[in-house]
Design a protein around this motif. Structure first.
Motif, PDB file in Angstrom:
ATOM      1  N   GLY A 237       4.945 -65.535 -23.589  1.00 56.94           N
ATOM      2  CA  GLY A 237       4.377 -65.058 -24.846  1.00 56.94           C
ATOM      3  C   GLY A 237       5.014 -63.778 -25.347  1.00 56.94           C
ATOM      4  N   ASN A 238       5.928 -63.229 -24.578  1.00 53.83           N
ATOM      5  CA  ASN A 238       6.608 -61.986 -24.971  1.00 53.83           C
ATOM      6  C   ASN A 238       8.065 -62.256 -25.293  1.00 53.83           C
ATOM      7  N   ASP A 239       8.588 -61.480 -26.251  1.00 59.64           N
ATOM      8  CA  ASP A 239      10.009 -61.585 -26.573  1.00 59.64           C
ATOM      9  C   ASP A 239      10.796 -60.674 -25.636  1.00 59.64           C
ATOM     10  N   LEU A 240      12.041 -60.986 -25.453  1.00 61.47           N
ATOM     11  CA  LEU A 240      12.867 -60.283 -24.494  1.00 61.47           C
ATOM     12  C   LEU A 240      13.126 -58.831 -24.892  1.00 61.47           C
ATOM     13  N   ALA A 241      13.362 -58.572 -26.158  1.00 60.85           N
ATOM     14  CA  ALA A 241      13.682 -57.208 -26.597  1.00 60.85           C
ATOM     15  C   ALA A 241      12.535 -56.230 -26.311  1.00 60.85           C
ATOM     16  N   SER A 242      11.303 -56.658 -26.500  1.00 62.60           N
ATOM     17  CA  SER A 242      10.153 -55.786 -26.216  1.00 62.60           C
ATOM     18  C   SER A 242      10.088 -55.427 -24.740  1.00 62.60           C
ATOM     19  N   ILE A 243      10.339 -56.424 -23.892  1.00 63.34           N
ATOM     20  CA  ILE A 243      10.319 -56.177 -22.449  1.00 63.34           C
ATOM     21  C   ILE A 243      11.484 -55.278 -22.051  1.00 63.34           C
ATOM     22  N   LEU A 244      12.659 -55.524 -22.611  1.00 71.12           N
ATOM     23  CA  LEU A 244      13.823 -54.678 -22.339  1.00 71.12           C
ATOM     24  C   LEU A 244      13.525 -53.224 -22.715  1.00 71.12           C
TER      25      LEU A 244
ATOM     26  N   TRP B 182      22.243 -59.484 -29.091  1.00 68.46           N
ATOM     27  CA  TRP B 182      23.030 -58.500 -28.349  1.00 68.46           C
ATOM     28  C   TRP B 182      23.102 -57.173 -29.086  1.00 68.46           C
ATOM     29  N   LYS B 183      23.144 -57.220 -30.403  1.00 64.79           N
ATOM     30  CA  LYS B 183      23.153 -55.985 -31.203  1.00 64.79           C
ATOM     31  C   LYS B 183      21.843 -55.224 -30.990  1.00 64.79           C
ATOM     32  N   GLU B 184      20.747 -55.968 -30.951  1.00 63.04           N
ATOM     33  CA  GLU B 184      19.438 -55.353 -30.705  1.00 63.04           C
ATOM     34  C   GLU B 184      19.399 -54.716 -29.313  1.00 63.04           C
TER      35      GLU B 184
END
Length: 142
Positions: free
Chosen positions: A47-54, A86-88
């Motif tokens: 339920g979570n996106d990768l960028a938020s976790i990163l 990748w830019k994010e």
């Protein structure tokens, strides 16, 4: 509850990050990654996106400054020139006061590296080639 910890960072993930030592690696995987067949230690953050976790992990964990590339990205295929995500990632790493130095691995090499990682964090990220490996650094006295 604790202050300054993003809601997507679970107690289980905090425990894993605390257990990790210098040079241990953690995989943050997209929703298509075959995590269960590549590592026994899995932290599910569905339920979570990768960028938020990163972003949450980078706030808590330093990247290794003793290696040339503390970040690994899974190489894209012919259908994707350079994944937008990748830019994010680059922006998030820079914002966290780290230097974005990435190694680009083929899918097969990335899978082999994931098998040796301390843990894999699974997400519901839908972007293609969004998988990333982070190598933990050390906290230096100031």
């Amino acid at each position: 509850m604790l202050k300054h910890i993003k809601p997507c960072i679970s107690p289980e993930l905090l425990k894993v990050l605390m257990e990790m030592g210098h040079s241990d690696e953690i995989v943050i995987a997209d929703g298509n990654f075959p995590a269960a067949s590549h590592n026994e230690k899995i932290v599910r953050l569905d339920g979570n996106d990768l960028a938020s976790i990163l972003e949450g992990i980078l706030f808590l964990m330093p990247l290794d400054t003793y290696v040339e590339n503390p970040i690994c990205l899974m190489m894209h295929g012919k259908e994707v020139e350079r994944p937008q995500i990748w830019k994010e990632y680059e922006e998030l790493v820079t914002k966290s006061e780290n230097v974005f130095k990435a190694e680009y691995l083929s899918r097969e090499s990335f899978y082999e590296r994931a098998k040796k990682a301390y843990a894999i964090v699974t997400t519901s990220e839908k972007a293609l080639y969004a998988n990333i490996i982070l190598k933990k650094g050390v906290i230096v006295e100031e």
